[in-house]
Enzyme design. Structure first.
Site, PDB file in Angstrom:
ATOM      1  N   SER A   1       1.042  -1.201  -0.054  1.00  9.53           N
ATOM      2  CA  SER A   1       0.001  -0.020  -0.092  1.00  9.53           C
ATOM      3  C   SER A   1       0.852   1.177   0.057  1.00  9.53           C
ATOM      4  CB  SER A   1      -0.875  -0.008   1.317  1.00  9.53           C
ATOM      5  OG  SER A   1      -1.517   1.156   1.398  1.00  9.53           O
TER       6      SER A   1
ATOM      7  N   MET B   1      -9.009   8.516  -0.551  1.00  8.19           N
ATOM      8  CA  MET B   1      -9.871   8.690   0.777  1.00  8.19           C
ATOM      9  C   MET B   1     -10.346   9.921   0.583  1.00  8.19           C
ATOM     10  SD  MET B   1      -7.522   7.548   3.904  1.00  8.19           S
ATOM     11  CE  MET B   1      -6.783   5.655   4.025  1.00  8.19           C
TER      12      MET B   1
ATOM     13  N   ASP C   1      -4.439   3.759  -2.258  1.00 10.15           N
ATOM     14  CA  ASP C   1      -5.634   3.943  -1.353  1.00 10.15           C
ATOM     15  C   ASP C   1      -6.316   5.561  -1.558  1.00 10.15           C
ATOM     16  OD1 ASP C   1      -6.013   1.757   0.283  1.00 10.15           O
ATOM     17  OD2 ASP C   1      -3.883   2.002   0.827  1.00 10.15           O
TER      18      ASP C   1
ATOM     19  N   HIS D   1      -1.050  -1.254  -4.347  1.00  9.29           N
ATOM     20  CA  HIS D   1      -2.074  -0.667  -3.836  1.00  9.29           C
ATOM     21  C   HIS D   1      -2.101   0.912  -3.626  1.00  9.29           C
ATOM     22  CE1 HIS D   1      -5.961  -1.775  -1.561  1.00  9.29           C
ATOM     23  NE2 HIS D   1      -5.436  -0.964  -0.533  1.00  9.29           N
TER      24      HIS D   1
ATOM     25  N   HIS E   1      -8.041   1.268  -4.400  1.00 11.51           N
ATOM     26  CA  HIS E   1      -9.207   1.208  -3.452  1.00 11.51           C
ATOM     27  C   HIS E   1      -9.711   2.427  -3.172  1.00 11.51           C
ATOM     28  CE1 HIS E   1      -9.759   0.148   1.155  1.00 11.51           C
ATOM     29  NE2 HIS E   1     -10.775   0.038   0.564  1.00 11.51           N
TER      30      HIS E   1
ATOM     31  N   MET F   1     -12.146   4.646  -1.203  1.00 13.21           N
ATOM     32  CA  MET F   1     -12.752   4.946   0.133  1.00 13.21           C
ATOM     33  C   MET F   1     -13.446   6.246   0.281  1.00 13.21           C
ATOM     34  SD  MET F   1      -9.637   3.149   2.625  1.00 13.21           S
ATOM     35  CE  MET F   1      -8.502   3.463   1.358  1.00 13.21           C
TER      36      MET F   1
ATOM     37  N   MET G   1     -11.902  -6.037   4.411  1.00 15.13           N
ATOM     38  CA  MET G   1     -11.034  -4.924   5.451  1.00 15.13           C
ATOM     39  C   MET G   1     -10.974  -5.543   6.521  1.00 15.13           C
ATOM     40  SD  MET G   1     -10.076  -2.173   3.726  1.00 15.13           S
ATOM     41  CE  MET G   1      -9.443  -1.455   5.037  1.00 15.13           C
TER      42      MET G   1
ATOM     43  N   ASP H   1      -6.963  -6.532   3.417  1.00 16.54           N
ATOM     44  CA  ASP H   1      -6.182  -5.124   3.698  1.00 16.54           C
ATOM     45  C   ASP H   1      -6.511  -4.728   4.997  1.00 16.54           C
ATOM     46  OD1 ASP H   1      -5.299  -2.721   3.138  1.00 16.54           O
ATOM     47  OD2 ASP H   1      -6.840  -1.871   2.008  1.00 16.54           O
TER      48      ASP H   1
HETATM   49  C1  DX5 Z   1      -6.503   1.637   5.292  1.00 16.48           C
HETATM   50  C2  DX5 Z   1      -6.057   1.291   3.787  1.00 16.48           C
HETATM   51  C3  DX5 Z   1      -4.833   0.191   3.843  1.00 16.48           C
HETATM   52  C4  DX5 Z   1      -3.647   0.611   4.536  1.00 16.48           C
HETATM   53  C5  DX5 Z   1      -3.204  -0.477   5.082  1.00 16.48           C
HETATM   54  O1  DX5 Z   1      -7.651   2.198   5.204  1.00 16.48           O
HETATM   55  O2  DX5 Z   1      -6.843   0.972   3.109  1.00 16.48           O
HETATM   56  O3  DX5 Z   1      -4.426  -0.175   2.252  1.00 16.48           O
HETATM   57  O4  DX5 Z   1      -2.737   1.130   3.907  1.00 16.48           O
HETATM   58  O5  DX5 Z   1      -2.029  -0.247   5.997  1.00 16.48           O
HETATM   59  P1  DX5 Z   1      -1.421  -1.357   7.237  1.00 16.48           P
HETATM   60  O6  DX5 Z   1      -0.991  -2.509   6.188  1.00 16.48           O
HETATM   61  O7  DX5 Z   1      -0.744  -0.414   7.893  1.00 16.48           O
HETATM   62  O8  DX5 Z   1      -2.664  -1.694   7.907  1.00 16.48           O
HETATM   63 ZN    ZN Z   2      -6.616   0.096   1.178  1.00 13.46          ZN
END
Ligand code: DX5
Ligand code: ZN
Length: 216
Positions: free
Chosen positions: A7, A36, A34, A32, A65, A67, A136, A174
């Site tokens: 990630s 947000m 992310d 990956h 991903h 969010m 998740m 994840d």
């Molecule tokens: C959290 C993200 C993850 C995050 C995981 O909301 O979707 O992808 O980066 O981080 P770790 O591996 O540190 O839990």
């Molecule tokens: Zn993620």
């Protein structure tokens, strides 16, 4: 064979090009990414400009991903700007089926994500239409949180379901994935692991991969 998707949330953003080079040399299976929005999750991360910049520099699969609330409004743009896989949270839209169809129309791999509070049974009417489920194993929004152990039962249930129904969707996990939690997740049937804070602590990403892939 388990695939590992680091990630980028935990990468060094001032040296992203070097990070991607290092990850590529180590043999990761993809990146990956992310996204947000500060609404669906209480944090804001990265978006279009970084995705476009990455796409110019790498042929590794980019696993986006989302969010974000109402993801269907942004799917076209993420697909056009370089995503290879796109996953949307079932909790983020009343139109999850439409979101899935939109991703498919771009010829991208489509995933549906469930939060720790969402039951696997919520996915049943969708599983035949998707390429992967993202389970998740922390509440989304932040890296570095502790793995929620009940996630293992969800992975097992999904694994059984696909065998019973002859389906081929992959199971991605994840959140809180590290050398302690990876073995149980893999044993339960996970195909793809996302790892952020654990992975990027290593000087050698090759070593990080070895730790996550060894089944303990
Ligand atoms: C959290 C993200 C993850 C995050 C995981 O909301 O979707 O992808 O980066 O981080 P770790 O591996 O540190 O839990
Ligand atoms: Zn993620």
């Amino acid at each position: 064979m388990t695939k590992i998707f680091p990630s980028l949330l935990s990468a060094d953003f001032m040296n992203l090009e070097k990070e991607v080079q290092h990850l590529t040399e180590a043999g990761v299976d993809g990146l990956h990414f992310d996204v947000m929005d500060g609404q669906f999750v209480p944090n804001i991360s990265i978006g279009f400009p970084i995705l476009e910049a990455l796409r110019k520099k790498t042929t590794l699969p980019i696993d986006v991903h989302l969010m974000i609330d109402n993801p269907e409004n942004y799917i076209d743009a993420f697909c056009e700007k370089g995503a290879d896989k796109v996953s949307v949270h079932i909790e983020a839209t009343p139109h999850i089926h439409r979101a899935i169809q939109k991703i498919k129309a771009h010829g991208k791999e489509v995933g549906v994500v469930i939060n720790p509070g969402t039951a696997v049974s919520q996915l049943e009417s969708l599983l035949q239409d998707i390429d992967f489920v993202l389970v998740m194993s922390v509440n989304p929004g932040f890296g570095g949180q502790a793995f929620i152990p009940q996630s293992v039962d969800k992975i097992k249930a999904l694994n059984e379901y696909r065998h019973q129904h002859g389906l081929n969707f992959k199971i991605e996990v994840d959140g809180g994935v590290n050398d302690q939690t990876a073995p149980s997740v893999i044993k339960a049937g996970a195909d793809w692991l996302v790892a952020g804070s654990y992975f990027f602590k290593f000087d050698s990403y090759h070593e990080a991969l070895q730790h996550l892939k060894s089944e303990g």
